[in-house]
Scaffold this motif. Structure first.
Motif, PDB file in Angstrom:
ATOM      1  N   LYS A 376       0.896  -1.296  -0.088  1.00  0.00           N
ATOM      2  CA  LYS A 376      -0.116   0.125  -0.023  1.00  0.00           C
ATOM      3  C   LYS A 376       0.873   1.233   0.173  1.00  0.00           C
ATOM      4  N   VAL A 377       2.162   1.182   0.762  1.00  0.00           N
ATOM      5  CA  VAL A 377       3.077   2.248   0.704  1.00  0.00           C
ATOM      6  C   VAL A 377       3.615   2.702  -0.574  1.00  0.00           C
ATOM      7  N   ALA A 378       4.145   1.250  -1.206  1.00  0.00           N
ATOM      8  CA  ALA A 378       4.986   1.587  -2.289  1.00  0.00           C
ATOM      9  C   ALA A 378       4.297   2.871  -3.530  1.00  0.00           C
ATOM     10  N   PRO A 379       3.217   2.462  -3.986  1.00  0.00           N
ATOM     11  CA  PRO A 379       2.770   3.731  -4.605  1.00  0.00           C
ATOM     12  C   PRO A 379       2.731   4.989  -4.273  1.00  0.00           C
ATOM     13  N   PRO A 437     -16.946   6.258   3.864  1.00  0.00           N
ATOM     14  CA  PRO A 437     -15.848   5.358   4.110  1.00  0.00           C
ATOM     15  C   PRO A 437     -14.506   6.179   4.662  1.00  0.00           C
ATOM     16  N   PHE A 438     -13.551   5.486   5.113  1.00  0.00           N
ATOM     17  CA  PHE A 438     -12.439   6.142   5.796  1.00  0.00           C
ATOM     18  C   PHE A 438     -11.280   6.124   4.535  1.00  0.00           C
ATOM     19  N   THR A 439     -11.464   6.605   3.528  1.00  0.00           N
ATOM     20  CA  THR A 439     -10.575   6.494   2.187  1.00  0.00           C
ATOM     21  C   THR A 439      -9.984   7.927   2.107  1.00  0.00           C
ATOM     22  N   GLU A 483      -5.233   6.651   5.691  1.00  0.00           N
ATOM     23  CA  GLU A 483      -6.167   5.480   5.222  1.00  0.00           C
ATOM     24  C   GLU A 483      -5.477   4.076   5.731  1.00  0.00           C
ATOM     25  N   ILE A 484      -4.164   4.342   5.640  1.00  0.00           N
ATOM     26  CA  ILE A 484      -3.380   3.061   5.701  1.00  0.00           C
ATOM     27  C   ILE A 484      -3.281   2.600   7.457  1.00  0.00           C
ATOM     28  N   VAL A 485      -3.019   3.963   7.921  1.00  0.00           N
ATOM     29  CA  VAL A 485      -2.929   3.576   9.340  1.00  0.00           C
ATOM     30  C   VAL A 485      -4.150   3.242  10.025  1.00  0.00           C
ATOM     31  N   GLY A 486      -5.441   3.774   9.371  1.00  0.00           N
ATOM     32  CA  GLY A 486      -6.479   3.155   9.998  1.00  0.00           C
ATOM     33  C   GLY A 486      -7.225   4.355  10.901  1.00  0.00           C
TER      34      GLY A 486
END
Length: 502
Positions: A376-379, A437-439, A483-486
């Motif tokens: 998820k982080v790479a892009p 949503p949490f996006t 978004e990744i962290v939540g």
């Protein structure tokens, strides 16, 4: 350019004295590309006759460096071939045989002079204003004198060396594929040692013998070897062997254009940072093999059409001769390497491939990498980093076991104070709780609106959030990070930040 009746066979012959120098790698790439263009063979030969500088671990690092950039060899270590062995220390009998042949055929002679005498001769020449070098005492000694020199050496436990009988008059005209015909006055050239007292050859003898028996058609080597060219040409003539075609190639200079890049005196950039010199330093530094190969091949060689970014397959198609090589030495462009490396990361890697490549530098930094998170982080970092190692500073926080809250001063954005920062953070809590949503897209819209309500511009609003959630001023994009962290972890970190500025 090439003899149609003689198959193209080039070689790269490094000395195993340490990791491979980037200048050596460029030489190997050029020789490899030329051989591959002509459908010929590329030979790897290890020149380990300098036993004082020999490093037993160096061979493996040399092989690793070549394989890293995709250079393969048709004959050599771990491959074998019909003209082996391909390590010089395993070919001593061959050199000794042909050194003796030169003596027997009056092209060379035994020299019994001690190192102390040679040093004294040079001191006397220096005092007299004469160029240093051997005075050829043993070459012109009478049989009786030579017998006395031999007896003295044997009494001292010294073995003789073998020296080449260089012509004393006339000129040697050396044909070079890069520089044309180069003229040398024979009287200025020394009677070089060919075989040392310990039975090991010097470079001069070994390189000619090996190039002959390995059927080398083209020799590519650095311009620093050009002064040895007439000596080698005389050796080829003495043996009566067909001489390969030679190309004496330009060297790479320090980025400031002053002096050859050296591992003994590593170059520094404008800020005083020491720049890498060895190939393994670039591997560890997070550079991509295709990017480094691209840069090195293009330093002093013109791909054409004003193209600066190309693959080795594309270079091979154009590396048909030496007309595209600039004979002048060229500075190593470190900034250009970072540009090319960043371009390869951005444009020539898939996000999944990048994620796989980023794992190593993150783990080397002591971080525990979760590949699902990394994909998820790479892009997010792909367009923002110039080297793989840059990911550690930019996104290493995703993989730390414990979140490190930022210093208060980093939280407070330009034209804000602690009170306005606290007010903004407190206003974030209900927004974070409500976004669904949490996006990233939803978060961007919600916080753009919140910033307007609070009278903050995007730089201030987003900056407060970025530092609160990532713990650093420079990171991956704010809302993708959230978004990744939540949601829950984002809330926790924002509340921590509120506590810091209270």
């Amino acid at each position: 350019m090439t003899d149609a009746n003689r198959p193209v066979r080039t070689r790269f012959a490094p000395s195993p004295t340490g990791s491979l120098h980037i200048g050596g790698l460029r030489m190997a790439l050029w020789a490899w590309l030329f051989a591959r263009h002509h459908g010929g063979q590329f030979i790897l030969r290890i020149e380990d006759t300098d036993q004082k500088r020999y490093d037993p671990n160096a061979l493996q690092t040399l092989l690793e460096a070549l394989r890293w950039v995709g250079v393969d060899w048709d004959e050599g270590p771990e491959v074998g071939g019909p003209y082996g062995p391909y390590v010089q220390s395993e070919r001593l009998a061959l050199y000794q045989e042909w050194a003796k042949w030169l003596v027997d055929n009056d092209h060379a002679y035994y020299c019994y002079c001690s190192s102390e005498r040679l040093e004294q001769v040079n001191k006397e020449k220096q005092a007299a204003g004469i160029p240093p070098g051997y005075d050829r005492r043993c070459r012109y000694a009478s049989p009786d004198e030579l017998a006395a020199f031999k007896a003295e050496a044997e009494a001292d436990g010294r073995s003789p060396v073998i020296r080449l009988k260089m012509p004393r008059e006339g000129k040697t005209l050396f044909p070079d594929l890069v520089r044309g015909e180069v003229e040398f006055e024979n009287e200025s050239i020394q009677d070089a040692v060919l075989l040392k007292g310990d039975g090991f050859p010097t470079y001069h003898l070994a390189v000619v013998v090996d190039d002959h028996f390995m059927r080398i058609s083209h020799v590519m080597r650095g311009i620093e070897w050009l002064p040895s060219a007439p000596l080698h040409m005389q050796l080829w003539k003495a043996f009566g062997w067909e001489m390969p075609q030679y190309a004496h190639l330009p060297v790479m200079l320090n980025p400031n254009g002053k002096g050859k890049i050296s591992k003994r005196k590593p170059p520094v950039d404008a800020k005083g940072n020491v720049l890498p010199v060895m190939v393994h330093d670039y591997i560890k530094g997070g550079y991509l093999a295709p990017a480094l190969a691209n840069l090195l091949v293009g330093i002093g060689w013109n791909f054409g059409d004003e193209v600066e970014v190309f693959s080795m397959d594309e270079a091979r198609e154009r590396f048909n001769d030496f007309s595209r090589i600039n004979p002048s030495n060229s500075a190593f462009p470190m900034e250009k390497l970072e540009w090319i490396n960043g371009l390869y990361i951005r444009e020539k890697m898939t996000p999944d491939a990048l994620a796989d490549a980023l794992r190593a530098p993150l783990e080397a930094a002591g971080l525990n990498v979760d590949m699902e998170t990394l994909r998820k982080v790479a892009p997010l970092v792909q367009t923002r980093i110039k080297t793989l190692n840059d990911v550690v500073d930019m996104a290493g926080f995703f993989f730390k076991p414990e979140f490190t809250p930022p210093p208060v001063e980093k939280l407070i954005q330009k034209k804000m104070d602690a009170a306005s920062t606290k007010r903004a953070l407190e206003a974030c809590i209900p927004v974070i709780e409500a976004v669904d949503p949490f996006t990233a897209d939803k978060l961007l819209g919600a916080f753009t609106e919140l910033g307007q309500e609070l009278g903050l511009n995007n730089s201030q609003m987003f900056g407060v959030l970025r530092v609160a959630v990532s713990g650093q001023a420079i990171s991956t994009p704010t809302f993708e990070t959230m978004e990744i962290v939540g949601r829950e972890e984002t809330l926790r970190r924002v509340r921590l930040a509120i506590g810091l500025v209270s």
